[in-house]
Design a protein around this motif. Sequence first.
Motif, PDB file in Angstrom:
ATOM      1  N   GLU A   1       0.809  -1.215   0.000  1.00 35.40           N
ATOM      2  CA  GLU A   1       0.000   0.000   0.000  1.00 35.40           C
ATOM      3  C   GLU A   1       0.845   1.269   0.000  1.00 35.40           C
ATOM      4  O   GLU A   1       0.377   2.320  -0.412  1.00 35.40           O
ATOM      5  CB  GLU A   1      -0.931   0.006   1.227  1.00 35.40           C
ATOM      6  CG  GLU A   1      -2.019  -1.054   1.186  1.00 35.40           C
ATOM      7  CD  GLU A   1      -3.033  -0.816   0.080  1.00 35.40           C
ATOM      8  OE1 GLU A   1      -3.192   0.333  -0.355  1.00 35.40           O
ATOM      9  OE2 GLU A   1      -3.650  -1.793  -0.372  1.00 35.40           O
ATOM     10  N   ALA A   2       2.092   1.186   0.455  1.00 37.52           N
ATOM     11  CA  ALA A   2       2.930   2.377   0.517  1.00 37.52           C
ATOM     12  C   ALA A   2       4.392   1.971   0.481  1.00 37.52           C
ATOM     13  O   ALA A   2       4.760   0.880   0.932  1.00 37.52           O
ATOM     14  CB  ALA A   2       2.648   3.188   1.783  1.00 37.52           C
ATOM     15  N   VAL A   3       5.243   2.840  -0.082  1.00 41.30           N
ATOM     16  CA  VAL A   3       6.683   2.605  -0.116  1.00 41.30           C
ATOM     17  C   VAL A   3       7.393   3.781   0.536  1.00 41.30           C
ATOM     18  O   VAL A   3       6.884   4.908   0.558  1.00 41.30           O
ATOM     19  CB  VAL A   3       7.191   2.407  -1.556  1.00 41.30           C
ATOM     20  CG1 VAL A   3       6.706   1.083  -2.114  1.00 41.30           C
ATOM     21  CG2 VAL A   3       6.780   3.568  -2.462  1.00 41.30           C
ATOM     22  N   PHE A   4       8.607   3.514   1.051  1.00 40.20           N
ATOM     23  CA  PHE A   4       9.369   4.519   1.784  1.00 40.20           C
ATOM     24  C   PHE A   4      10.848   4.373   1.422  1.00 40.20           C
ATOM     25  O   PHE A   4      11.326   3.267   1.155  1.00 40.20           O
ATOM     26  CB  PHE A   4       9.198   4.337   3.296  1.00 40.20           C
ATOM     27  CG  PHE A   4       7.764   4.219   3.722  1.00 40.20           C
ATOM     28  CD1 PHE A   4       7.048   5.340   4.102  1.00 40.20           C
ATOM     29  CD2 PHE A   4       7.126   2.977   3.736  1.00 40.20           C
ATOM     30  CE1 PHE A   4       5.716   5.228   4.484  1.00 40.20           C
ATOM     31  CE2 PHE A   4       5.807   2.854   4.118  1.00 40.20           C
ATOM     32  CZ  PHE A   4       5.091   3.992   4.496  1.00 40.20           C
ATOM     33  N   ALA A   5      11.564   5.483   1.432  1.00 38.15           N
ATOM     34  CA  ALA A   5      12.995   5.451   1.158  1.00 38.15           C
ATOM     35  C   ALA A   5      13.660   6.604   1.889  1.00 38.15           C
ATOM     36  O   ALA A   5      13.113   7.701   1.974  1.00 38.15           O
ATOM     37  CB  ALA A   5      13.265   5.551  -0.340  1.00 38.15           C
ATOM     38  N   ASN A   6      14.836   6.344   2.421  1.00 37.31           N
ATOM     39  CA  ASN A   6      15.680   7.386   3.001  1.00 37.31           C
ATOM     40  C   ASN A   6      17.065   6.796   3.154  1.00 37.31           C
ATOM     41  O   ASN A   6      17.209   5.593   3.417  1.00 37.31           O
ATOM     42  CB  ASN A   6      15.155   7.883   4.339  1.00 37.31           C
ATOM     43  CG  ASN A   6      15.759   9.234   4.735  1.00 37.31           C
ATOM     44  OD1 ASN A   6      16.591   9.796   4.025  1.00 37.31           O
ATOM     45  ND2 ASN A   6      15.347   9.749   5.876  1.00 37.31           N
ATOM     46  N   GLY A   7      18.084   7.599   2.994  1.00 37.82           N
ATOM     47  CA  GLY A   7      19.422   7.062   3.017  1.00 37.82           C
ATOM     48  C   GLY A   7      19.564   6.003   1.948  1.00 37.82           C
ATOM     49  O   GLY A   7      19.104   6.158   0.815  1.00 37.82           O
ATOM     50  N   ASP A   8      20.191   4.884   2.311  1.00 34.60           N
ATOM     51  CA  ASP A   8      20.363   3.758   1.391  1.00 34.60           C
ATOM     52  C   ASP A   8      19.458   2.600   1.801  1.00 34.60           C
ATOM     53  O   ASP A   8      19.854   1.441   1.753  1.00 34.60           O
ATOM     54  CB  ASP A   8      21.832   3.309   1.389  1.00 34.60           C
ATOM     55  CG  ASP A   8      22.758   4.397   0.880  1.00 34.60           C
ATOM     56  OD1 ASP A   8      22.432   5.022  -0.137  1.00 34.60           O
ATOM     57  OD2 ASP A   8      23.803   4.629   1.516  1.00 34.60           O
ATOM     58  N   ARG A   9      18.239   2.930   2.202  1.00 32.85           N
ATOM     59  CA  ARG A   9      17.317   1.921   2.714  1.00 32.85           C
ATOM     60  C   ARG A   9      15.935   2.113   2.094  1.00 32.85           C
ATOM     61  O   ARG A   9      15.539   3.218   1.736  1.00 32.85           O
ATOM     62  CB  ARG A   9      17.223   2.023   4.232  1.00 32.85           C
ATOM     63  CG  ARG A   9      16.416   0.927   4.906  1.00 32.85           C
ATOM     64  CD  ARG A   9      16.482   1.032   6.417  1.00 32.85           C
ATOM     65  NE  ARG A   9      17.857   0.829   6.872  1.00 32.85           N
ATOM     66  CZ  ARG A   9      18.608   1.809   7.346  1.00 32.85           C
ATOM     67  NH1 ARG A   9      18.137   3.039   7.451  1.00 32.85           N
ATOM     68  NH2 ARG A   9      19.847   1.576   7.735  1.00 32.85           N
ATOM     69  N   SER A  10      15.203   1.002   1.984  1.00 34.74           N
ATOM     70  CA  SER A  10      13.856   1.026   1.423  1.00 34.74           C
ATOM     71  C   SER A  10      12.913   0.261   2.335  1.00 34.74           C
ATOM     72  O   SER A  10      13.329  -0.601   3.109  1.00 34.74           O
ATOM     73  CB  SER A  10      13.840   0.388   0.028  1.00 34.74           C
ATOM     74  OG  SER A  10      14.716   1.061  -0.847  1.00 34.74           O
TER      75      SER A  10
END
Length: 412
Positions: A228-237
């Motif tokens: 339902e949703a995706v997230f990313a920050n730095g070198d991570r997912s």
Amino acid sequence: MEETLAGSNKNSAKEAEAEAEAEAEAEAGEIWGWSWGAGTDGQLGTGSFQDEYLPKPFRFSTPLSISRLACGGAHSIALSRDGRVLSWGRSDYGQLGHGDFENSGRPKLLEFFEGFKIKRVSAGWNHSAFVTDTGRLFMCGNGSFGQLGNGDTQSCNVPSEVAFFSSKHVEVEEIACGIRHTLALVNDKRVYGFGSNKHGQVGNISSKIQKSCKFPEVADGLENCIVEAVFANGDRSAALTDNGELYIWGRAFSGKLKYSHPRRVPSSSNFSQVALGWHHAVVLSDGEVYMIGNYHHARHGGSSSANVVQDQYFPSAFTIGTNENPSEPSLKKVEGLEGEKVVQIASGAEHSALLTDKGSVMTWGWGEHGQLGLGDTCDQALPQRVNLEEASALVTIRLAVYCGSGFTVVTR
């Protein structure tokens, strides 16, 4: 020669006058909210180019109702409820999308999208993403690692459509930008990744690790989930499913490990919100906040241990393992929130923020640039209440909080 100098002075005077008028108009405009923290690139939207240790009101001359905000490395993107886009802050790679490389200290309408209605925005370290109401994806900014998704490593200072998705006749529903990579959730619930994959943050592509992906590739390992949703920050997912399960992949929360295959965070709780940092993650479940990992940039020492982020508060409990060294993710409940019901969470590079159902904003973590809004540059181990009433008497419970890499923004 004298006539030329006179004309030049006249033009300079007109420019100064126009700038002063624009400044006065902005100051007289409607207060959107408050911002604080790192501001040397204009990312706070207040018109100044300096760090702010306390909340400072920021305004825009045109009355717009903001539906959501995206904060990146040193730039911000605002999406209005009628689908217009504004951006401000650093634009060294053209991530503001205005066709130049000039930093902007105040919100500026993105004219490129006149005639479009934007429904989603995301800001990475120095690239930006925009999704239209018809599912078309546009991107701008740094493309050095292929994070713009068009098959090259060119940067772009105006939004450019990612042709891959329209060629596949799929619509993009959600978008998330990390430091050097991008995730896209499409309408058939597949997750695509592109950009740097050095730490596995794009995913396990075709059963092998590639250092970068210049075109969108399907991230393996989520085939049996309804994302339902995706997230990313730095070198991570990360991905959140329809039944509240959380999957995380990419750089480990500690050490040098990495994992290119999405790994489920084992928990009996159903997660409703996720906020990723560079070395930590904050999750929300039934009004309670949990944390994975720690803050690597925290400064140890100081006059009071309560004001210093120490590892014992946030152990590196979640290390994404390898086949040779597997480890399971675990959660630690964030202390200091007794009696509070949290309705929203946010994370920057090394700090976090939350909003309670009573309209209180609380922050903790790294504070070197004043991003905690407490009037100093101290780190905080536990959530501390931010006093917005000193900034304005207009505070209501209808607030939203967002974090960039070293700054925080609250909108109303």
